[in-house]
Design an enzyme around this catalytic site. Structure first.
Site, short mmCIF file in Angstrom:
data_model
loop_
_atom_site.label_atom_id
_atom_site.label_comp_id
_atom_site.label_asym_id
_atom_site.label_seq_id
_atom_site.Cartn_x
_atom_site.Cartn_y
_atom_site.Cartn_z
N ASN A 154 0.81 -1.22 0.00
CA ASN A 154 0.00 0.00 0.00
C ASN A 154 0.84 1.26 0.00
O ASN A 154 0.38 2.31 -0.42
CB ASN A 154 -0.95 0.01 1.20
N SER B 282 -11.21 -4.99 1.10
CA SER B 282 -11.91 -3.88 1.75
C SER B 282 -12.69 -3.09 0.71
O SER B 282 -12.15 -2.74 -0.34
CB SER B 282 -10.87 -2.98 2.43
N ALA B 283 -13.97 -2.77 1.02
CA ALA B 283 -14.83 -2.10 0.04
C ALA B 283 -14.40 -0.66 -0.26
O ALA B 283 -14.52 -0.19 -1.39
CB ALA B 283 -16.27 -2.10 0.54
N CYS C 92 0.10 8.05 11.43
CA CYS C 92 0.12 9.34 12.09
C CYS C 92 -0.31 9.12 13.52
O CYS C 92 -1.40 8.62 13.77
CB CYS C 92 -0.86 10.27 11.38
N1 PLP Z 1 -4.27 -3.71 4.13
C1 PLP Z 1 -3.84 -2.78 3.27
C2 PLP Z 1 -2.77 -3.13 2.30
C3 PLP Z 1 -4.39 -1.50 3.28
O1 PLP Z 1 -3.95 -0.57 2.44
C4 PLP Z 1 -5.41 -1.21 4.22
C5 PLP Z 1 -5.98 0.14 4.32
O2 PLP Z 1 -5.29 1.10 4.54
C6 PLP Z 1 -5.84 -2.22 5.09
C7 PLP Z 1 -5.25 -3.45 5.01
C8 PLP Z 1 -6.92 -1.99 6.09
O3 PLP Z 1 -8.18 -1.91 5.46
P1 PLP Z 1 -9.44 -1.43 6.27
O4 PLP Z 1 -9.44 0.05 6.21
O5 PLP Z 1 -10.63 -2.02 5.57
O6 PLP Z 1 -9.32 -1.96 7.64
#
Ligand code: PLP
Length: 376
Positions: free
Chosen positions: A148, A196-197, A314
């Site tokens: 991410n 995640s939606a 943060c």
């Molecule tokens: N995993 C990754 C790679 C993400 O980018 C995120 C969100 O920032 C998450 C997990 C967590 O997702 P959620 O916001 O649905 O908990």
């Protein structure tokens, strides 16, 4: 000028079609009456949409409150299911999301040994390090599909083959690719996949976990037996409907804005974190400007109308050094300089050029304020 939102890896705006669909049924899917049955049908329809997209069985999809919950369920649930079963080691990629890494503490309380798998300079776990760590004592390995923060991809099939070779379970956090990339669970070969939606133009507060049929998993939330006893609690019907519609409207992200950004940046002191020849998510840009903290640049950009991010956490109002960049071998000071710009649907080359100009201008203003000091 309208603001320029370029933080789509953090979240995406909800589609009007999604929002409209969420205004529908209000029944409780566990009720036997007509309103309950209508809500049940909606939840089932969304599960069918996700299972089609994933190429898996209907019963292999469980809705959760977030990808965070999905990941926690996979890791803690397989640890709980494995208690007494012998395997005691859990391996987590060093550049995984905090929702993976921060599950280490409860696992250790349960008597598991949690180890991080070292990664290369762009956040991908080192396969030779994984090979050296794998043995018959490994219960689960977590390695995300795309990072991410940096946007780099893991060779998921190579990882899955290795993990399955020692009889372990493979968890793939596919939050950053679900919907925008064409893949089926067979391509990932994972036993668990988290989604995640809100990363694909759906609502916040709803996620999903794919669990390969036959995988042992102890639920974390107990109560009314919803989600086939995998996750108790009255379903987030509106959110689940929205997730389904978002998946129906899913589409790839164009690389146009990103490519135009790099072509227009013209800022020699900016260091690309991922060399151009390494594939990254199509909307993803990551760089740092030595001597300028992410915090100061992001605040300046925000004032100028550009919403970007560092990808790092943060806490109490100030940015911590990115654990991803530290895992890539950067120093603490360098890990506080990472800037992530993530373009989304409908953003064009023009958007990329505008973002590049704003970054250049913001860097110039900060350098001026620093007394003309330039660090190359
Ligand atoms: N995993 C990754 C790679 C993400 O980018 C995120 C969100 O920032 C998450 C997990 C967590 O997702 P959620 O916001 O649905 O908990």
């Amino acid at each position: 000028m309208p603001r320029l939102f370029a933080d789509h890896a953090a979240t995406t705006p909800i589609l009007p079609e999604v929002q409209a669909a969420m205004m529908g049924d209000y029944g409780n899917p566990s009720s036997l009456h007509a309103e309950g049955r209508a809500a049940r049908a909606d939840v089932d329809a969304a599960r069918e949409i996700l299972s089609q997209r994933l190429g898996c069985l209907f019963a292999e999809v469980t809705f959760t409150s977030s990808a965070t919950e999905a990941v926690n369920t996979a890791i803690l649930g397989s640890a709980l299911a494995g208690l007494g079963g012998g395997r005691r080691r859990i391996l987590l990629g060093a550049a995984e999301h905090h929702c993976v890494l921060h599950t280490a503490k409860p696992l250790m309380t349960l008597g598991y040994q949690v180890e991080t798998i070292p990664c290369d300079a762009v956040g991908r776990i080192r396969l030779e390090a994984l090979d050296a760590m794998l043995d018959q004592d490994v219960l689960l390995v977590a390695a995300m599909h795309a990072n991410n923060e940096l946007g780099t991809y893991h060779p998921v099939k190579d990882i899955a083959d290795r993990v399955h070779g020692v009889g372990g379970l493979y968890l793939c956090d596919a939050v950053q690719t679900f919907g925008s990339h064409e893949w089926k669970v067979d391509d990932l070969q994972a036993d668990f996949v988290a989604m995640s939606a809100h990363k694909l133009y759906g609502p916040k507060g709803v996620g999903a976990l794919y669990v390969r049929a036959g995988t042992r998993l102890t639920p974390l939330i107990h109560g009314g037996g919803q989600e086939r006893e995998m996750r108790a609690g009255t379903e987030n019907v509106a959110g689940i409907i929205g997730f389904g519609v978002a998946v129906q409207h899913a589409q790839p992200i164009s690389a146009e804005a990103r490519d135009a950004f790099w072509a227009a940046l013209d800022l020699p002191e900016a260091i690309r974190t991922v060399p151009a020849e390494i594939p990254v998510l199509p909307g993803h840009v990551h760089f740092r400007v030595p001597g300028i903290t992410a915090e100061s640049l992001l605040i300046r950009l925000d004032r100028m109308g550009l919403s970007a991010s560092s990808g790092a956490a943060c806490s109490s109002g100030s940015l911590e050094p990115s654990h991803v960049l530290m895992a890539c071998g950067l120093s603490e000071a360098e890990a506080q300089e990472g800037i992530r710009i993530t373009f989304g649907r409908g953003q064009t080359a023009e958007t990329g050029v505008r973002a590049a100009k704003l970054v250049r201008e913001a860097v110039r203003l900060i350098q001026e304020a620093q007394g003309g000091r330039r660090i190359n």
